[in-house]
Design a protein around this motif. Sequence first.
Motif, PDB file in Angstrom:
ATOM      1  N   THR A  77       0.437  -1.075  -0.008  1.00  0.00           N
ATOM      2  CA  THR A  77      -0.106   0.110  -0.129  1.00  0.00           C
ATOM      3  C   THR A  77       0.840   1.074  -0.177  1.00  0.00           C
ATOM      4  N   THR A  78       1.839   1.563   0.250  1.00  0.00           N
ATOM      5  CA  THR A  78       3.611   2.304   0.401  1.00  0.00           C
ATOM      6  C   THR A  78       4.033   2.022  -0.929  1.00  0.00           C
ATOM      7  N   ALA A  79       4.730   3.136  -0.960  1.00  0.00           N
ATOM      8  CA  ALA A  79       5.865   3.155  -1.611  1.00  0.00           C
ATOM      9  C   ALA A  79       7.597   1.933  -1.505  1.00  0.00           C
ATOM     10  N   GLN A  80       6.594   2.348   0.093  1.00  0.00           N
ATOM     11  CA  GLN A  80       7.651   1.782   0.639  1.00  0.00           C
ATOM     12  C   GLN A  80       7.511   0.943   1.117  1.00  0.00           C
ATOM     13  N   GLU A  81       6.515  -0.248   1.154  1.00  0.00           N
ATOM     14  CA  GLU A  81       6.514  -1.707   0.889  1.00  0.00           C
ATOM     15  C   GLU A  81       6.514  -2.290   0.168  1.00  0.00           C
ATOM     16  N   ALA A 176      13.911 -13.061   6.532  1.00  0.00           N
ATOM     17  CA  ALA A 176      13.020 -11.576   7.568  1.00  0.00           C
ATOM     18  C   ALA A 176      14.265 -10.933   7.726  1.00  0.00           C
ATOM     19  N   ASP A 177      15.676 -11.638   8.279  1.00  0.00           N
ATOM     20  CA  ASP A 177      16.854 -10.613   8.107  1.00  0.00           C
ATOM     21  C   ASP A 177      16.999  -9.237   7.004  1.00  0.00           C
ATOM     22  N   GLY A 178      16.890  -9.805   5.768  1.00  0.00           N
ATOM     23  CA  GLY A 178      17.148  -8.908   4.701  1.00  0.00           C
ATOM     24  C   GLY A 178      16.240  -7.912   4.644  1.00  0.00           C
ATOM     25  N   HIS A 179      14.653  -8.200   4.872  1.00  0.00           N
ATOM     26  CA  HIS A 179      13.742  -7.992   4.800  1.00  0.00           C
ATOM     27  C   HIS A 179      14.042  -6.227   5.388  1.00  0.00           C
ATOM     28  N   ALA A 180      14.872  -6.463   7.374  1.00  0.00           N
ATOM     29  CA  ALA A 180      15.197  -5.683   8.362  1.00  0.00           C
ATOM     30  C   ALA A 180      16.200  -4.906   7.411  1.00  0.00           C
ATOM     31  N   THR A 181      17.584  -5.718   6.926  1.00  0.00           N
ATOM     32  CA  THR A 181      18.474  -4.932   6.388  1.00  0.00           C
ATOM     33  C   THR A 181      17.800  -3.900   5.221  1.00  0.00           C
ATOM     34  N   ALA A 182      17.635  -4.371   4.831  1.00  0.00           N
ATOM     35  CA  ALA A 182      16.999  -3.607   3.381  1.00  0.00           C
ATOM     36  C   ALA A 182      16.629  -2.007   3.948  1.00  0.00           C
ATOM     37  N   THR A 184      16.158  -1.040   7.247  1.00  0.00           N
ATOM     38  CA  THR A 184      16.969   0.108   7.424  1.00  0.00           C
ATOM     39  C   THR A 184      17.907   1.241   7.069  1.00  0.00           C
ATOM     40  N   ILE A 185      18.048   0.189   5.070  1.00  0.00           N
ATOM     41  CA  ILE A 185      18.765   1.004   3.870  1.00  0.00           C
ATOM     42  C   ILE A 185      18.326   1.756   3.612  1.00  0.00           C
TER      43      ILE A 185
END
Length: 195
Positions: A77-81, A176-182, A184-185
């Motif tokens: 629903t958002t650009a970041q998502e 999930a860890d890759g998602h969280a790292t991305a 943050t970046i």
Amino acid sequence: MVAQPSARERLLDAAEHLAFTQGVAATPVDVILKQANVAPATLYAHFGNKEGLIVEALRRRLTRWDQDWQLEVDAATTAQEKLLAVFPALSRYRSGPATARWCAFLSVAAESPHPSQLLDEALRSDTELLIERLHELAVPVVGIGEAQGLAERLALILTGVLGMMLRAADPDKVIADGHATAKTIIEATAVSTTP
């Protein structure tokens, strides 16, 4: 009554199941033929040779990946998502019919230091889709000036996730860890571009 897959589809399924889990070089043609329950002439009629079969299996795989990724982008629903949708798409794709220990494209590339033009084009198509879509999705989040660099960093994170899936006991945690790292970046890049 459910129709049986065509000989062509059985060959593609066998290539995915065997070559993309055990390795292309480690999977002889006769093993693929036996799994698909077809004669050698059928493989040669449809694909020309083993490499032609592998190229077509990669193309089919890329189409399926593209569809799963687009579904996740459309659901966001958002650009970041939407930009981060590549990670839920990876989870979705892994739960589907495609089999592989990790990324079939990376696996085939690792086994093919000097690919033919046909195989090289198939391998590059995966990278091009990844970078182009990430770039397109990054523009609304960080602007045109930072989008290419962010797309390349996100592709690097995703590639690391795919590689770690070979070694991790819990591939879902790796995703999930890759998602969280991305995330943050992305957030750090967005902050640095805010006037």
